[in-house]
Design an enzyme around this catalytic site. Structure first.
Site: not given
Lengths: 101, 473
Positions: B398-401, B439
């Site tokens: 999720n957050d890493v993309v 997050s």
């Protein structure tokens, strides 16, 4: 050990550690952390010396705990690192293992 | 046991073996820096450990051998057993646990040395100069913090401790504990002849500090903390090596201390967090605003259509996240990729440094499923390739993309390096439900025109995709 000699050892070992890690690809970071965790398992040797020289029962008890913990660090660190690294294979290796199976 | 050799011969043999140990450790670590030789590396280091341990039985004047052998059998046996059965997903907390044991062992060495000073005659205690005493105390302090801190880290990642304990003025309390511990340590060094009570208080405070330092830190930051404690333990081992005049411990400890510090910095950087930030502030609690300004809508797609899309692609880049590992979908995903490869599709895996629970953890999980490491690329290698990819398949990441990391200065993840999945011609996102990432930040990638959402359990969806690809003939 002479103080200055010891400082030389510290400096060189620090450089060695830095250089060895600096070139490690991210894909190996977890096994490497585990591998360096294994390396400080050498504390086992020191714990053995501490227990070997322990006199009072309190010293013996703490020395005993130290050896248990040190052995755990060394053996556990080795087992999990070896298990992780054993799985890393290149495409070519895979085919080889398939054929031999 | 060492009695059958003259003392000077035994000492010479031990010193020579320690030189070999140091050499094997450094060679082993170096071999571990490439996936081709990594396996050999740990075996080389293991041989070094075995030699060092066996030769240490020769130390002149040692006793308590039955106790020693029993302790090695108990500690080694339990660690061997737990290390064999632990699942690959649980690897980070096991590393924390074994690391904590090392810190505890270093603290125990210091405790025995300091207690011996306490019980000895005043003139005998003088044999340990103030420098050596200071090093023993420093190692005791660091080792104790690493011990209790690592145990807390283990408890948190294992799910035994679910809450992050915070209260007002926590930093101040920690600072007080540090000051008190250092003051007691200094008094021990100056006095040169500590009482047992002082020593007990010293260790109690250091152990307490490890607990209060680690409890407020969130689970997502734990890898950085574990890595830091790994470096701590290395330093503690080196300090006790000085006390015992043991070259193998000094070299191994310093090598790990320096390597561990570098590794900690690399990890913190990959997570876009400074070390101070990790240690002194919580994450994901408090003022994180769910990023507004999302335009567009979530567009679902059936697995059958998604499978066809991939079957006729030329290049597919898979972006796996921890969600994939939680669903145990890596085997199915690799089966899917093998099908695609047989059809002539070029398949690559793109790994973000913090995919999984610590840097490199996802690679271990993929390796376990049988994915060859030459198909796996890290962020710097693969990011330019997304533009030429027909499909980016995001699984449980999720957050890493999330492209807001590049664009939205107000976002908490702004500046974090991300995988440019949004640059691919089509993006397929396999996701359990519609919630945000850990997050709590909305992912703008999911709302893009070229993105399609495949909802469901990653393992089931991968199975459905396999069917669809097979059917696409």
């Amino acid at each position: 050990m002479e103080g200055v000699i010891a400082l030389y050892i510290v400096m060189l070992a620090a450089f060695a550690g830095y250089e060895v890690i600096a070139r490690v690809p991210v894909i190996l970071h977890t096994p490497l952390m585990s591998g360096s965790n294994f390396v400080h398992g050498i504390v086992l040797v020191g714990a053995m010396v501490a227990l070997g020289g322990a006199g009072t029962p309190l010293e013996q008890a703490i020395g005993f705990i130290g050896v248990v913990l040190g052995a755990g660090n060394a053996v556990g660190g080795y087992v999990v690192t070896e298990r992780m690294l054993e799985m890393f294979r290149a495409s070519g290796d895979r085919k080889k293992t398939k054929e031999s199976a | 046991m060492g009695g059958w050799l003259p003392d000077d011969v035994a000492t010479l043999l031990i010193d020579a073996s320690y030189l070999l140990v140091a050499f094997l450790f450094i060679m082993g670590l170096k071999a571990m820096s490439s996936p081709v030789t990594a396996r050999r590396g740990i075996v080389v280091a293991g041989v070094g450990m075995l030699i060092g341990t066996v030769m240490s039985f020769l130390y002149p004047g040692m006793g308590n051998f039955p106790l020693m052998l029993a302790a090695i059998a108990i500690g080694g046996g339990l660690a061997w057993w737990s290390g064999r059965i632990v699942a690959m997903t649980d690897m980070p907390q096991m590393i924390a646990l074994y690391n904590g044991m090392g810190g505890g062992a270093a603290a125990a060495i210091a405790a025995v040395e300091l207690l011996r000073m306490a019980s000895a005659q005043p003139d005998a205690a003088a044999a340990h100069g103030p420098v050596v005493t200071a090093l023993a105390a420093a190692g005791a302090f660091i080792g104790s913090v690493s011990f209790s801190g690592s145990l807390i880290a283990f408890g948190k990642l294992q799910g035994l401790i679910r809450r992050s304990f915070r209260f007002k003025g926590q930093q101040f309390v920690n600072l007080l504990i540090v000051a008190a511990t250092l003051a007691i340590g200094a008094s021990v060094v100056v006095a040169g002849h500590p009482t047992t009570q002082t020593i007990v208080l010293f260790f109690a405070l250091a152990l307490l500090l490890g607990v209060t330092m680690t409890l407020p830190i969130g689970g997502a930051d734990m890898p950085v903390v574990i890595s830091l404690y790994n470096a701590f333990t290395g330093l503690a081992v080196a300090f006790e090596g000085f006390v015992l005049e043991n070259a193998a411990m000094i070299i191994a400890g310093i090598v790990v201390g320096s390597a561990g510090t570098l590794l900690t910095q690399l990890m913190a950087k990959a997570m876009n967090r400074s070390l101070g930030n990790v240690l002194f502030s919580g994450f994901g609690e408090g003022e994180v605003a769910a990023g507004g300004g999302v335009t567009g809508s979530l567009k679902p797609i059936e697995p059958s259509d998604a499978g066809v899309m991939m079957a006729f692609a030329q290049k597919v880049i898979v972006v796996p996240g921890y969600g994939m590992a939680v669903a145990q979908a890596q085997h199915k995903v690799w089966e899917l990729c093998q099908l695609l490869i047989e059809k002539g599709v070029m398949v690559r895996f793109a790994i973000h440094p913090v995919a999984g629970r610590m840097p490199g953890h996802m690679n271990v999980l993929l390796a376990e499923a049988g994915v060859p490491y030459d198909l796996i690329s890290d962020l710097d290698e693969i990011n330019a390739e997304f533009e030429t990819a027909d499909v980016a398949l995001v699984i449980g990441a999720n957050d890493v993309v999330n492209p807001v990391a590049r664009t939205d200065k107000g976002s908490p993840i702004y500046g974090m390096p991300i995988l440019n999945a949004d640059k691919a011609k089509n993006v397929l996102v396999i996701k359990r439900g519609q919630g945000a990432g850990f997050s709590g930040i909305e992912n703008h990638l999911f709302y893009l025109d070229n993105t399609r959402m495949v909802y469901g359990d990653a393992q089931k969806v991968a199975g459905a995709l396999i069917h669809a690809v097979k059917a696409a003939g």
